[in-house]
Scaffold this active site. Structure first.
Site, PDB file in Angstrom:
ATOM      1  N   HIS A 192     -61.937  -6.376 -74.299  1.00 49.81           N
ATOM      2  CA  HIS A 192     -62.827  -7.108 -75.198  1.00 49.81           C
ATOM      3  C   HIS A 192     -62.144  -8.387 -75.685  1.00 49.81           C
ATOM      4  O   HIS A 192     -62.728  -9.478 -75.632  1.00 49.81           O
ATOM      5  CB  HIS A 192     -63.188  -6.214 -76.385  1.00 49.81           C
ATOM      6  N   GLU A 193     -60.918  -8.271 -76.164  1.00 52.64           N
ATOM      7  CA  GLU A 193     -60.234  -9.429 -76.732  1.00 52.64           C
ATOM      8  C   GLU A 193     -59.878 -10.469 -75.676  1.00 52.64           C
ATOM      9  O   GLU A 193     -60.033 -11.674 -75.892  1.00 52.64           O
ATOM     10  CB  GLU A 193     -58.995  -8.966 -77.489  1.00 52.64           C
TER      11      GLU A 193
ATOM     12  N   HIS B  86     -62.767 -12.568 -74.837  1.00 50.70           N
ATOM     13  CA  HIS B  86     -62.931 -13.686 -75.765  1.00 50.70           C
ATOM     14  C   HIS B  86     -62.139 -14.903 -75.278  1.00 50.70           C
ATOM     15  O   HIS B  86     -62.601 -16.049 -75.375  1.00 50.70           O
ATOM     16  CB  HIS B  86     -62.438 -13.303 -77.161  1.00 50.70           C
TER      17      HIS B  86
ATOM     18  N   TYR C 114     -69.023 -19.395 -82.376  1.00 51.73           N
ATOM     19  CA  TYR C 114     -68.903 -18.078 -83.002  1.00 51.73           C
ATOM     20  C   TYR C 114     -69.740 -17.989 -84.265  1.00 51.73           C
ATOM     21  O   TYR C 114     -69.230 -17.818 -85.379  1.00 51.73           O
ATOM     22  CB  TYR C 114     -67.436 -17.773 -83.290  1.00 51.73           C
TER      23      TYR C 114
ATOM     24  N   GLU D  52     -69.665 -11.970 -78.773  1.00 53.51           N
ATOM     25  CA  GLU D  52     -69.251 -10.587 -78.988  1.00 53.51           C
ATOM     26  C   GLU D  52     -69.799  -9.665 -77.901  1.00 53.51           C
ATOM     27  O   GLU D  52     -69.098  -8.786 -77.390  1.00 53.51           O
ATOM     28  CB  GLU D  52     -69.725 -10.109 -80.362  1.00 53.51           C
TER      29      GLU D  52
ATOM     30  N   ASP E  32     -71.467 -12.002 -91.914  1.00 49.30           N
ATOM     31  CA  ASP E  32     -70.925 -11.778 -90.559  1.00 49.30           C
ATOM     32  C   ASP E  32     -71.235 -12.976 -89.666  1.00 49.30           C
ATOM     33  O   ASP E  32     -71.557 -12.835 -88.498  1.00 49.30           O
ATOM     34  CB  ASP E  32     -71.516 -10.484 -89.966  1.00 49.30           C
TER      35      ASP E  32
ATOM     36  N   HIS F 160     -71.438  -9.581 -85.093  1.00 46.23           N
ATOM     37  CA  HIS F 160     -71.083  -8.215 -84.697  1.00 46.23           C
ATOM     38  C   HIS F 160     -72.248  -7.244 -84.861  1.00 46.23           C
ATOM     39  O   HIS F 160     -72.143  -6.092 -84.472  1.00 46.23           O
ATOM     40  CB  HIS F 160     -69.910  -7.698 -85.522  1.00 46.23           C
TER      41      HIS F 160
END
Length: 527
Positions: A366-367, A370, A381, A390, A449, A454
């Site tokens: 996941h990271e 990004h 973002y 995301e 958020d 998210h």
């Protein structure tokens, strides 16, 4: 405001071109408050578009369609021909030769020189001219940025010499002139990027009015996630290590890349110098309790590299062979992991909500996705583009770890079986919407958020679930990768993502696959 708190969290739940000076512009009252990205697909009259000059002629012939003058409003950044023989001409949208922030216009052509689609942020209502005025330079803008975030630059730029002769700078700075746009207004500004790992993980993106020094926008967009060796879950892994002076390092030079995969231990805790100290072992057997988090961080970084290389031919996250650096044992009971813009940081968790966060391959995937997004689509973002940012990371987390539809289940609440952070198959189970009739219109603030990046990501996640079930993983991952790296642009919303994925499916597999993508998004209320 607590500046550390503006980091986007995984649990709750990016170098410009300089140019002439411009100042604030008056825009007509009927201008769009925020122009939505466009995806135009039609039978264009111009043929044989096989060069930059031919694309210019295409724009001239279709000037009324786009309301753009190619020699004045657009600047070619690159052209790339992909494995299908399609060529993609990527332009910056400019005003008086200064790029409009977070904007691209892309022309896609097939092998015969037919234009198949044009998409991006056109800014049709942007002013043609604005008065020119600039009161300070880009270096001064960087000083303004440091003042605004209230961080000691020297502390953020500590240099550490490693045991094998490399120096590590923890700071990256960039500053360039752009045209900032918001609420139908266009303003000359400096886009300043400050990336560092101490005194806290940061990837600050700031826009500073070039005339007044006013900070127009600022956000720390760190994408948080929340030999042999033994990993966090007690499994034994083979590791690529490096031997030096009778000591073995978690330092992998075996990948087809210019850089390395390297793993560090932040022994001093959150505020010590990063990246920390190399994880070493005298016997090339990394079995101790202290080494478990490092074993997984090192191994899974290699696994994610292999996935993108073997599946798409991508060489590291930037496709240029960049180093992949990880630091474990960050902070004290830190219930998160972060991509800071130049490295990964993993907390140990508090033992209740999380155990060592490097122990989940889908979190690592996941990271690092990004990071791929930051070097391709550059999805902003916030709001729907941020939710897509995301979602694509969640989806590629699934592609790397496809045993179930859950994300982070290996390290989340270690004392509770069967739960996770999110689910692609059932977003509602984790308080996410899975249909547009549940979409949450949240403010673009930390408390909101950042517009629900998210939260509303559950909708495109559920569309991905339907797509994968319909087409299978092999086709779906190619479609999603092509959409991310070819068609998506910084302001892409859910409708743009649907179009990008449909076009990618059409390019790769034809109309039946494109229809499956269409149905998947119809199922979540995007018609």
């Amino acid at each position: 405001m607590n500046l550390k708190s503006v980091m986007a969290t995984f649990v709750l739940g990016t170098s410009l071109v300089s140019g002439g000076a411009i100042s604030h512009a008056e825009v007509s009252a009927d201008a769009e408050v925020k122009e939505a990205p466009q995806f135009i697909k039609k039978n264009f009259d111009v043929k044989n578009v096989v060069s930059e000059n031919a694309v210019k002629e295409f724009f001239k012939a279709n000037e009324k369609e786009f309301n753009l003058k190619v020699n004045k409003d657009l600047k070619l950044v690159k052209s790339e021909t992909d494995d299908l023989g399609m060529t993609h001409y990527v332009y910056e949208r400019v005003i008086q030769n200064v790029p409009v922030a977070n904007s691209k216009v892309v022309v896609h052509t097939d092998q015969r020189g037919n234009v198949t689609a044009v998409n991006g942020e056109f800014h049709k209502e942007a002013p043609n001219k604005v008065r020119q005025l600039k009161e300070f330079n880009k270096n001064q803008a960087v000083d303004y940025a440091w003042d605004h975030i209230d961080v000691d630059r020297e502390e953020a730029d500590k240099v550490q010499e490693s045991e094998i002769g490399e120096d590590f700078h923890t700071l990256t700075e960039n500053s360039d002139l752009v045209v900032y746009h918001e609420d139908g207004e266009y303003t000359l500004a400096y886009h300043v990027e400050l990336q560092f790992s101490q005194p806290y993980p940061a990837n600050w993106q700031l826009y500073i009015n070039a005339e007044t020094g006013e900070v127009l926008k600022s956000a720390n967009v760190v994408h948080e996630a929340t030999g042999t060796g033994t990993g966090v879950l007690g499994d034994t892994k083979s590791l690529n290590t490096y031997a030096y002076n009778n000591t073995y390092y978690l330092f992998d030079t075996s990948k087809p890349m210019n850089g390395v995969i390297e793993t560090f231990d932040n022994y001093g805790g959150q505020y010590s110098s990063l990246p920390g100290y190399y994880v070493t072992d005298s016997g090339n057997t990394f079995y101790s309790e202290r080494q478990k988090a490092a074993v997984d961080a090192h191994y899974y970084a290699g696994e994610v590299f292999d996935y993108f290389y073997d599946t798409f031919g991508r060489v590291s996250y930037d496709n240029q062979g960049a180093d992949i650096r990880s630091t474990v044992h960050y902070g004290n009971d830190y219930n998160n992991a972060a991509w800071t813009g130049n490295q990964m940081i993993y907390g140990d968790g508090d033992g209740s909500k999380f155990t060592y966060l490097s122990g989940a391959d889908d979190i690592v995937a996941h990271e690092l996705t990004h990071a791929v997004t930051d070097t391709t689509a550059e999805l902003i973002y916030e709001n729907q583009s941020g939710a897509l940012n995301e979602s694509f990371s969640d989806v590629f987390g699934y592609f790397v770890d496809s045993e179930d539809w859950l994300l982070g289940e290996d390290v989340y609440t270690p004392g509770v079986a069967g739960d996770a952070l999110r689910s692609l198959s059932n977003p509602n189970a984790y308080d996410q919407p899975d249909h547009m009739n549940e979409y949450q219109n949240l403010p673009n603030t930390e408390q909101g958020d950042w517009g629900g990046v998210h939260i509303n990501s559950g909708i495109p996640n559920k569309a991905a679930y339907y797509t994968i079930n319909s087409l299978g993983m092999a086709q779906s991952e190619q479609i999603y990768y092509r959409a991310l790296t070819v068609y998506l642009t910084p302001s892409s919303d859910f409708a743009s993502a649907k179009s990008a994925l449909e076009q990618s499916a059409q390019d790769l597999y034809g109309s039946s696959a494109a229809n499956a993508v269409t149905q998947a998004w119809n199922n979540v209320g995007l018609y």
